[in-house]
Design a protein around this motif. Sequence first.
Motif, mmCIF file in Angstrom:
data_model
loop_
_atom_site.group_PDB
_atom_site.id
_atom_site.type_symbol
_atom_site.label_atom_id
_atom_site.label_comp_id
_atom_site.label_asym_id
_atom_site.label_seq_id
_atom_site.Cartn_x
_atom_site.Cartn_y
_atom_site.Cartn_z
ATOM 1 N N UNK A 147 54.587 94.513 -8.478
ATOM 2 C CA UNK A 147 55.815 94.219 -7.758
ATOM 3 C C UNK A 147 57.041 94.698 -8.550
ATOM 4 N N UNK A 148 57.018 94.423 -9.859
ATOM 5 C CA UNK A 148 58.152 94.831 -10.694
ATOM 6 C C UNK A 148 58.293 96.347 -10.717
ATOM 7 N N UNK A 149 57.166 97.039 -10.713
ATOM 8 C CA UNK A 149 57.220 98.501 -10.685
ATOM 9 C C UNK A 149 57.890 98.970 -9.401
ATOM 10 N N UNK A 150 57.461 98.402 -8.289
ATOM 11 C CA UNK A 150 57.992 98.839 -7.002
ATOM 12 C C UNK A 150 59.482 98.536 -6.891
ATOM 13 N N UNK A 151 59.913 97.447 -7.531
ATOM 14 C CA UNK A 151 61.335 97.109 -7.488
ATOM 15 C C UNK A 151 62.113 97.864 -8.552
ATOM 16 N N UNK A 152 61.428 98.579 -9.430
ATOM 17 C CA UNK A 152 62.125 99.306 -10.491
ATOM 18 C C UNK A 152 62.729 98.382 -11.534
ATOM 19 N N UNK A 153 62.143 97.196 -11.700
ATOM 20 C CA UNK A 153 62.664 96.206 -12.641
ATOM 21 C C UNK A 153 61.966 96.406 -13.988
ATOM 22 N N UNK A 154 62.620 97.136 -14.887
ATOM 23 C CA UNK A 154 61.975 97.525 -16.143
ATOM 24 C C UNK A 154 61.641 96.309 -16.998
ATOM 25 N N UNK A 155 62.577 95.374 -17.107
ATOM 26 C CA UNK A 155 62.346 94.224 -17.988
ATOM 27 C C UNK A 155 61.159 93.399 -17.496
ATOM 28 N N UNK A 156 61.132 93.114 -16.202
ATOM 29 C CA UNK A 156 59.998 92.352 -15.666
ATOM 30 C C UNK A 156 58.707 93.135 -15.819
ATOM 31 N N UNK A 157 58.804 94.447 -15.663
ATOM 32 C CA UNK A 157 57.621 95.279 -15.857
ATOM 33 C C UNK A 157 57.048 95.077 -17.263
ATOM 34 N N UNK A 158 57.901 95.236 -18.254
ATOM 35 C CA UNK A 158 57.424 95.093 -19.631
ATOM 36 C C UNK A 158 56.881 93.690 -19.861
ATOM 37 N N UNK A 159 57.591 92.700 -19.358
ATOM 38 C CA UNK A 159 57.182 91.315 -19.610
ATOM 39 C C UNK A 159 55.815 91.020 -19.006
ATOM 40 N N UNK A 160 55.633 91.360 -17.746
ATOM 41 C CA UNK A 160 54.351 91.059 -17.099
ATOM 42 C C UNK A 160 53.227 91.906 -17.673
ATOM 43 N N UNK A 161 53.551 93.116 -18.067
ATOM 44 C CA UNK A 161 52.547 93.962 -18.695
ATOM 45 C C UNK A 161 52.007 93.292 -19.967
ATOM 46 N N UNK A 162 52.921 92.831 -20.820
ATOM 47 C CA UNK A 162 52.487 92.169 -22.042
ATOM 48 C C UNK A 162 51.783 90.852 -21.734
ATOM 49 N N UNK A 163 52.272 90.142 -20.731
ATOM 50 C CA UNK A 163 51.627 88.883 -20.344
ATOM 51 C C UNK A 163 50.185 89.119 -19.932
ATOM 52 N N UNK A 164 49.971 90.193 -19.202
ATOM 53 C CA UNK A 164 48.623 90.543 -18.764
ATOM 54 C C UNK A 164 47.693 90.690 -19.963
ATOM 55 N N UNK A 165 48.150 91.439 -20.941
ATOM 56 C CA UNK A 165 47.320 91.657 -22.118
ATOM 57 C C UNK A 165 47.159 90.372 -22.919
ATOM 58 N N UNK A 166 48.251 89.655 -23.113
ATOM 59 C CA UNK A 166 48.172 88.466 -23.957
ATOM 60 C C UNK A 166 47.277 87.405 -23.345
ATOM 61 N N UNK A 167 47.318 87.294 -22.024
ATOM 62 C CA UNK A 167 46.460 86.316 -21.354
ATOM 63 C C UNK A 167 45.002 86.575 -21.692
ATOM 64 N N UNK A 168 44.629 87.822 -21.706
ATOM 65 C CA UNK A 168 43.256 88.154 -22.087
ATOM 66 C C UNK A 168 43.004 87.878 -23.567
ATOM 67 N N UNK A 169 43.900 88.361 -24.405
ATOM 68 C CA UNK A 169 43.653 88.315 -25.844
ATOM 69 C C UNK A 169 43.645 86.899 -26.391
ATOM 70 N N UNK A 170 44.345 85.996 -25.703
ATOM 71 C CA UNK A 170 44.346 84.608 -26.164
ATOM 72 C C UNK A 170 42.931 84.050 -26.194
ATOM 73 N N UNK A 171 42.073 84.568 -25.309
ATOM 74 C CA UNK A 171 40.696 84.105 -25.269
ATOM 75 C C UNK A 171 39.867 84.607 -26.449
ATOM 76 N N UNK A 172 40.390 85.543 -27.181
ATOM 77 C CA UNK A 172 39.609 86.126 -28.282
ATOM 78 C C UNK A 172 39.493 85.160 -29.456
ATOM 79 N N UNK A 173 40.316 84.116 -29.469
ATOM 80 C CA UNK A 173 40.299 83.145 -30.569
ATOM 81 C C UNK A 173 40.502 83.837 -31.912
ATOM 82 N N UNK A 174 41.395 84.789 -31.951
ATOM 83 C CA UNK A 174 41.673 85.525 -33.183
ATOM 84 C C UNK A 174 43.184 85.554 -33.407
ATOM 85 N N UNK A 175 43.724 84.444 -33.871
ATOM 86 C CA UNK A 175 45.182 84.322 -33.935
ATOM 87 C C UNK A 175 45.852 85.358 -34.823
#
Lengths: 218, 218
Positions: A125-153
């Motif tokens: 959605x952020x891409x389609x709206x051209x919202x760069x900040x939201x794009x970066x934020x959700x992109x990192x959130x996507x990755x972090x959500x996964x990596x949090x499960x790695x139990x490797x702080x």
Amino acid sequence: MQIVQRPTPEPSTLSAHDRVYRTLRTQVMHGELAPGHALTLRGIAREFGVSMTPARESVQRLVAEGALTMSASGRVQTPELGNERIEELASIRALLEPELGSRALPRAHSALIDRMEAINAANTDAVLRGDAVTYVRTNLEFHRTLYLRAQSPAMLAMVETIWLQLGPTMRALYGRLRRNTPPPHHRMIVAALKAGDEPGLRLAIRTDVTQGLRHLTQ
Amino acid sequence: MQIVQRPTPEPSTLSAHDRVYRTLRTQVMHGELAPGHALTLRGIAREFGVSMTPARESVQRLVAEGALTMSASGRVQTPELGNERIEELASIRALLEPELGSRALPRAHSALIDRMEAINAANTDAVLRGDAVTYVRTNLEFHRTLYLRAQSPAMLAMVETIWLQLGPTMRALYGRLRRNTPPPHHRMIVAALKAGDEPGLRLAIRTDVTQGLRHLTQ
DNA sequence: TCGCCGGATTTGTGATCACGCTCGATCATG
DNA sequence: CATGATCGAGCGTGATCACAAATCCGGCGA
């Protein structure tokens, strides 16, 4: 010369310098500040309603993490990365993030994948709206959500440090070439997670991480 | 109430907090401080002949890098790492250091290898003397001398951050099981460098990094 | 002998200020 | 009109202090 120095005694857990630090860190990581954006201690102190001391501590810490750069005269600004540095940081991401994904894979149940798909939808959605900040934020959130499960702080902290250093540059990058195509490899990551396909996951993450930063024209 | 605050105007490049920071950082990385060793701002300030302000900045920065840990009440000490954390940090080393070695390999000429062999001799000597601090220092010097050739400052900085976090633990480890055998894989690293054998170099580095930290009894 | 409590001391936090340097706007000069 | 010097405003650095909370250590009571 006695002055009331602390009108409010603070609820402990949130010290002033921590509040300042966290806010600035988020702003930098999410690309809310352009590369080369200058900051001053007095400006930060005024903005947050604190004295120079907490402002200095926050800035000092962010400089140590590479989120900000400090000139020889002590002036502080967001980093302006050259191509070599960007490539190097991308290499580090390409080394660490597949490992984090691999560690998270056996622990990734369906609720986690659902959450990642929701974040990815917001990202598209952020891409389609051209919202760069939201794009970066959700992109990192996507990755972090996964990596949090790695139990490797420690490994996650290291990757977040890289994200921090890349924050302003990422905004500038994705803000410049405003593409309307959603993030291409996120769906591959989700698919590999659902299939329990570890080599596929590693490759998908590696590609996702690498290709976005290949657009370095400077 | 006017006081002469700065009797010596300092030669610029060496600000007080930088001097304090660098000294403490070296002490931690080389294992000169045992795990759990407590530090106080006023103690540091007294020791270095400065006020609390530079002491705080140094400590803040070292905490940000993971060289020191800070309790909720602000007390500071060197980290006491658990087994999982040690293994995690070793994994990160195992990921990043072979890459640094690989990048350095094409640029490693004979003068560099000579220097590494000299450092390794000093390292062996430290083992035989049972000098834990010198052992840790020369061990890291051996690796850093190679990695400097990789021309990858961000990656090297990241690895040094890991070394920093492991510093006190390494001293405790090598100080506890005082072995008289010299570092086993350093010679394999040198041999692989001389032969231009990249896979061999990666394996040798990975093994050297991993095995030393496998001795985690805790 | 062990546990607990309370005061004294030490600690980190944050505010304020003096100082010297840096940087940028302005103006005079070529 | 371009270029360089100058001056002032603003900057970071470091010292000092007030304050609250944490810690330590003594003695008292069980």
